[in-house]
Design a protein around this motif. Sequence first.
Motif, PDB file in Angstrom:
ATOM      1  N   ALA A  27       0.671  -1.165   0.128  1.00  0.00           N
ATOM      2  CA  ALA A  27       0.021   0.105  -0.028  1.00  0.00           C
ATOM      3  C   ALA A  27       0.874   1.078  -0.108  1.00  0.00           C
ATOM      4  CB  ALA A  27      -0.948   0.030   1.157  1.00  0.00           C
ATOM      5  N   ASP A  28       1.898   1.029   0.752  1.00  0.00           N
ATOM      6  CA  ASP A  28       2.831   2.337   1.009  1.00  0.00           C
ATOM      7  C   ASP A  28       3.609   2.674  -0.438  1.00  0.00           C
ATOM      8  OD1 ASP A  28       2.282   2.884   3.462  1.00  0.00           O
ATOM      9  OD2 ASP A  28       4.084   1.899   4.126  1.00  0.00           O
ATOM     10  N   ALA A  29       3.771   1.684  -1.112  1.00  0.00           N
ATOM     11  CA  ALA A  29       4.652   1.599  -2.367  1.00  0.00           C
ATOM     12  C   ALA A  29       3.740   2.267  -3.454  1.00  0.00           C
ATOM     13  CB  ALA A  29       5.196   0.390  -2.783  1.00  0.00           C
ATOM     14  N   LEU A  30       2.289   1.898  -3.440  1.00  0.00           N
ATOM     15  CA  LEU A  30       1.447   2.442  -4.465  1.00  0.00           C
ATOM     16  C   LEU A  30       1.075   3.825  -4.079  1.00  0.00           C
ATOM     17  CD1 LEU A  30      -0.825  -0.833  -4.549  1.00  0.00           C
ATOM     18  CD2 LEU A  30       0.529  -0.229  -6.372  1.00  0.00           C
ATOM     19  N   ARG A  31       0.876   4.314  -2.820  1.00  0.00           N
ATOM     20  CA  ARG A  31       0.504   5.408  -2.400  1.00  0.00           C
ATOM     21  C   ARG A  31       1.665   6.474  -2.941  1.00  0.00           C
ATOM     22  NH1 ARG A  31      -2.174   2.991   2.499  1.00  0.00           N
ATOM     23  NH2 ARG A  31      -4.139   2.967   2.139  1.00  0.00           N
ATOM     24  N   ARG A  32       2.904   5.944  -2.701  1.00  0.00           N
ATOM     25  CA  ARG A  32       4.207   6.841  -3.110  1.00  0.00           C
ATOM     26  C   ARG A  32       3.905   7.234  -4.578  1.00  0.00           C
ATOM     27  NH1 ARG A  32       6.882   3.725   0.757  1.00  0.00           N
ATOM     28  NH2 ARG A  32       7.711   2.443  -1.067  1.00  0.00           N
ATOM     29  N   GLU A  33       3.327   6.242  -5.373  1.00  0.00           N
ATOM     30  CA  GLU A  33       3.246   6.341  -6.829  1.00  0.00           C
ATOM     31  C   GLU A  33       1.908   7.155  -7.165  1.00  0.00           C
ATOM     32  OE1 GLU A  33       5.576   5.753  -9.301  1.00  0.00           O
ATOM     33  OE2 GLU A  33       6.850   5.340  -7.561  1.00  0.00           O
ATOM     34  N   GLY A  34       1.158   7.791  -6.201  1.00  0.00           N
ATOM     35  CA  GLY A  34      -0.058   8.472  -6.285  1.00  0.00           C
ATOM     36  C   GLY A  34      -1.342   7.937  -6.651  1.00  0.00           C
ATOM     37  N   GLN A  35      -1.230   6.542  -6.272  1.00  0.00           N
ATOM     38  CA  GLN A  35      -2.581   5.666  -6.216  1.00  0.00           C
ATOM     39  C   GLN A  35      -3.153   5.738  -5.017  1.00  0.00           C
ATOM     40  OE1 GLN A  35      -3.499   4.178  -8.921  1.00  0.00           O
ATOM     41  NE2 GLN A  35      -1.701   4.249 -10.056  1.00  0.00           N
ATOM     42  N   GLU A  36      -4.551   5.758  -5.142  1.00  0.00           N
ATOM     43  CA  GLU A  36      -5.384   5.758  -4.191  1.00  0.00           C
ATOM     44  C   GLU A  36      -5.889   4.214  -3.608  1.00  0.00           C
ATOM     45  OE1 GLU A  36      -8.995   8.277  -3.489  1.00  0.00           O
ATOM     46  OE2 GLU A  36      -8.518   8.683  -5.641  1.00  0.00           O
ATOM     47  N   VAL A  37      -5.404   3.973  -2.361  1.00  0.00           N
ATOM     48  CA  VAL A  37      -5.427   2.389  -1.956  1.00  0.00           C
ATOM     49  C   VAL A  37      -6.577   2.314  -0.727  1.00  0.00           C
ATOM     50  CG1 VAL A  37      -4.300   0.456  -1.316  1.00  0.00           C
ATOM     51  CG2 VAL A  37      -3.114   1.928  -2.920  1.00  0.00           C
ATOM     52  N   ILE A  38      -7.296   1.287  -0.967  1.00  0.00           N
ATOM     53  CA  ILE A  38      -7.977   0.939   0.228  1.00  0.00           C
ATOM     54  C   ILE A  38      -7.520  -0.468   0.441  1.00  0.00           C
ATOM     55  CG2 ILE A  38     -10.056   2.465   0.367  1.00  0.00           C
ATOM     56  CD1 ILE A  38     -11.608   0.312  -1.099  1.00  0.00           C
ATOM     57  N   GLU A  39      -7.558  -0.936   2.029  1.00  0.00           N
ATOM     58  CA  GLU A  39      -7.096  -2.141   2.162  1.00  0.00           C
ATOM     59  C   GLU A  39      -8.046  -2.966   3.076  1.00  0.00           C
ATOM     60  OE1 GLU A  39      -3.252  -1.565   4.508  1.00  0.00           O
ATOM     61  OE2 GLU A  39      -3.402   0.307   3.635  1.00  0.00           O
ATOM     62  N   ALA A  40      -7.844  -4.568   2.706  1.00  0.00           N
ATOM     63  CA  ALA A  40      -8.799  -5.469   3.470  1.00  0.00           C
ATOM     64  C   ALA A  40      -7.728  -6.520   3.964  1.00  0.00           C
ATOM     65  CB  ALA A  40      -9.850  -5.845   2.504  1.00  0.00           C
ATOM     66  N   ALA A  41      -8.218  -7.113   4.967  1.00  0.00           N
ATOM     67  CA  ALA A  41      -7.228  -8.246   5.474  1.00  0.00           C
ATOM     68  C   ALA A  41      -8.104  -9.569   5.221  1.00  0.00           C
ATOM     69  CB  ALA A  41      -7.192  -7.999   7.084  1.00  0.00           C
ATOM     70  N   ASP A  42      -9.233  -9.728   4.486  1.00  0.00           N
ATOM     71  CA  ASP A  42      -9.799 -10.867   4.488  1.00  0.00           C
ATOM     72  C   ASP A  42     -10.900 -10.652   3.084  1.00  0.00           C
ATOM     73  OD1 ASP A  42     -12.519 -10.434   5.276  1.00  0.00           O
ATOM     74  OD2 ASP A  42     -11.697 -10.199   7.243  1.00  0.00           O
ATOM     75  N   GLY A  43     -11.182 -11.830   2.622  1.00  0.00           N
ATOM     76  CA  GLY A  43     -12.168 -11.627   1.497  1.00  0.00           C
ATOM     77  C   GLY A  43     -13.502 -11.184   1.536  1.00  0.00           C
ATOM     78  N   VAL A  44     -14.207 -11.310   2.983  1.00  0.00           N
ATOM     79  CA  VAL A  44     -15.328 -10.948   3.101  1.00  0.00           C
ATOM     80  C   VAL A  44     -15.460  -9.376   3.290  1.00  0.00           C
ATOM     81  CG1 VAL A  44     -17.033 -10.754   5.104  1.00  0.00           C
ATOM     82  CG2 VAL A  44     -16.248 -12.825   4.268  1.00  0.00           C
TER      83      VAL A  44
END
Length: 115
Positions: free
Chosen positions: A16-33
């Motif tokens: 997530a940090d690497a993608l955000r440094r490239e200007g991407q918006e990232v939301i995160e989930a820890a499981d499939g549900v």
Amino acid sequence: MILLVEDEAITRNAFADALRREGQEVIEAADGVQALSLLDKWDVDLVITDLVIPRLNGFLLVAQIRATQPRMPVLLISGYLSQDAGRIISSGSAEFMHKPIDPPDLIATVQRLLH
């Protein structure tokens, strides 16, 4: 916006940090549900998911995404390539990257999938 689904917090945070440094918006989930819940709430352009995640594994998550959003780009990530993963990849339902993944490789793949 990218939905990143990974149960290992260290790996999820690093990606997530690497993608955000490239200007991407990232939301995160820890499981499939949790991932399915976020997909209902957000306008997601790409899903990156580990195959081995709790409550709804990556295979079932991809099947749910394909049922409702057949054109959504999906990137599977895993430390191993099973026969099931091979079928999903060869069918064109998802791309695959083998762990460990270098952040520059992840970023290049994400940029390709988003354009």
